[in-house]
Design an enzyme around this catalytic site. Sequence first.
Site, PDB file in Angstrom:
ATOM      1  N   SER A   1      72.805 -26.596 -18.468  1.00 33.24           N
ATOM      2  CA  SER A   1      73.162 -25.376 -18.224  1.00 33.24           C
ATOM      3  C   SER A   1      72.039 -24.303 -17.688  1.00 33.24           C
ATOM      4  CB  SER A   1      73.240 -25.084 -19.908  1.00 33.24           C
ATOM      5  OG  SER A   1      74.381 -25.543 -20.190  1.00 33.24           O
TER       6      SER A   1
ATOM      7  N   GLU B   1      68.039 -20.414 -19.347  1.00 31.59           N
ATOM      8  CA  GLU B   1      67.432 -21.573 -20.138  1.00 31.59           C
ATOM      9  C   GLU B   1      66.586 -22.565 -19.227  1.00 31.59           C
ATOM     10  OE1 GLU B   1      70.262 -25.235 -22.348  1.00 31.59           O
ATOM     11  OE2 GLU B   1      70.847 -23.069 -22.576  1.00 31.59           O
TER      12      GLU B   1
ATOM     13  N   ARG C   1      67.359 -22.120 -28.508  1.00 24.65           N
ATOM     14  CA  ARG C   1      66.635 -22.361 -27.140  1.00 24.65           C
ATOM     15  C   ARG C   1      65.250 -21.683 -27.183  1.00 24.65           C
ATOM     16  NH1 ARG C   1      70.149 -24.998 -28.366  1.00 24.65           N
ATOM     17  NH2 ARG C   1      72.230 -25.254 -27.254  1.00 24.65           N
TER      18      ARG C   1
END
Length: 309
Positions: free
Chosen positions: A229, A300, A175
Amino acid sequence: MHMAEQNHLPNPALRGRLLADEPMRKHLSWRTGGSADRAYVPADMSDAARFLRSLPAAEPVYFIGLGSNLLVRDGGIRGTVMLMHCSHAVMHMDGGFIYADARAASPKLARFAATRGYAGAEFLAGIPGTVGGALAMNAGCYGSETWEHVERVLMLSRAGALRERQPADFDIAYRHVALKQGDLGSDEWFAAAWFSFERGDGAAALVRIRELLQQRITAQPLALPNAGSIFRNPPGDHAARLIEACGLKGHAIGGARVSEKHANFIVNERGRGSAADIENLIEHVRNTVLALQGVELVTEVRIIGERAR
């Protein structure tokens, strides 16, 4: 001014649409947030480049795709937003690679690959954003990540220049994507990419795409505004497990609530939550998990803009 379209573009050669005081809630999956001073919808990447060249050098610029991993604070954005989602963005075969405009939705790339007899792109159907967004955060799910399949990329600079770059030009991790030299997200943005996938059973890939989409519907609170998320999974664990272990499922601040369906999702109940509600809940969850589990969760989702005064 409310969603007023400006009749004067800074350059008569521009072919896109320039909007003033544009509400960002229209462009974010959370359906909340303040307004941007200006927003530009480019006709294509060459038009986007021309528009960037027309802006003052000090003008802040933000690129937004489907807004599925982003929170804009209630005070809005001082500067210009480039709205980089296009339902007819270009995808085509190019020398054995799949070329995809960064404005294309990731699920469309998954289907494009499958219908042309490639396997391995199916996971992209589970990413509810654009190709550009997937490139910028190395988005992934179901055991695969975007940059595992990138052969090279086309970048658009703040000066309005287009240039190709190789994966070796980037630091790529879970990520996380950053230019080794330069500043990704303020000096350069993704304009397109060439993807490499293995030849395979396209029909089976389409079946797998449908299965993955059904998994999302079953496991995630897609009926309510959300941004996917919230936190990265820490090494060897899952953020959702840690949040649930702290008894935070269903915890609410204003109109923002930790989803009872998936603890790593925050939903905007009935669209009445403010960006401040969501940001405050994110901080509460992070602080609680740190205090009770000893794990510092990393967000995130991106948060930009100014707080309301």
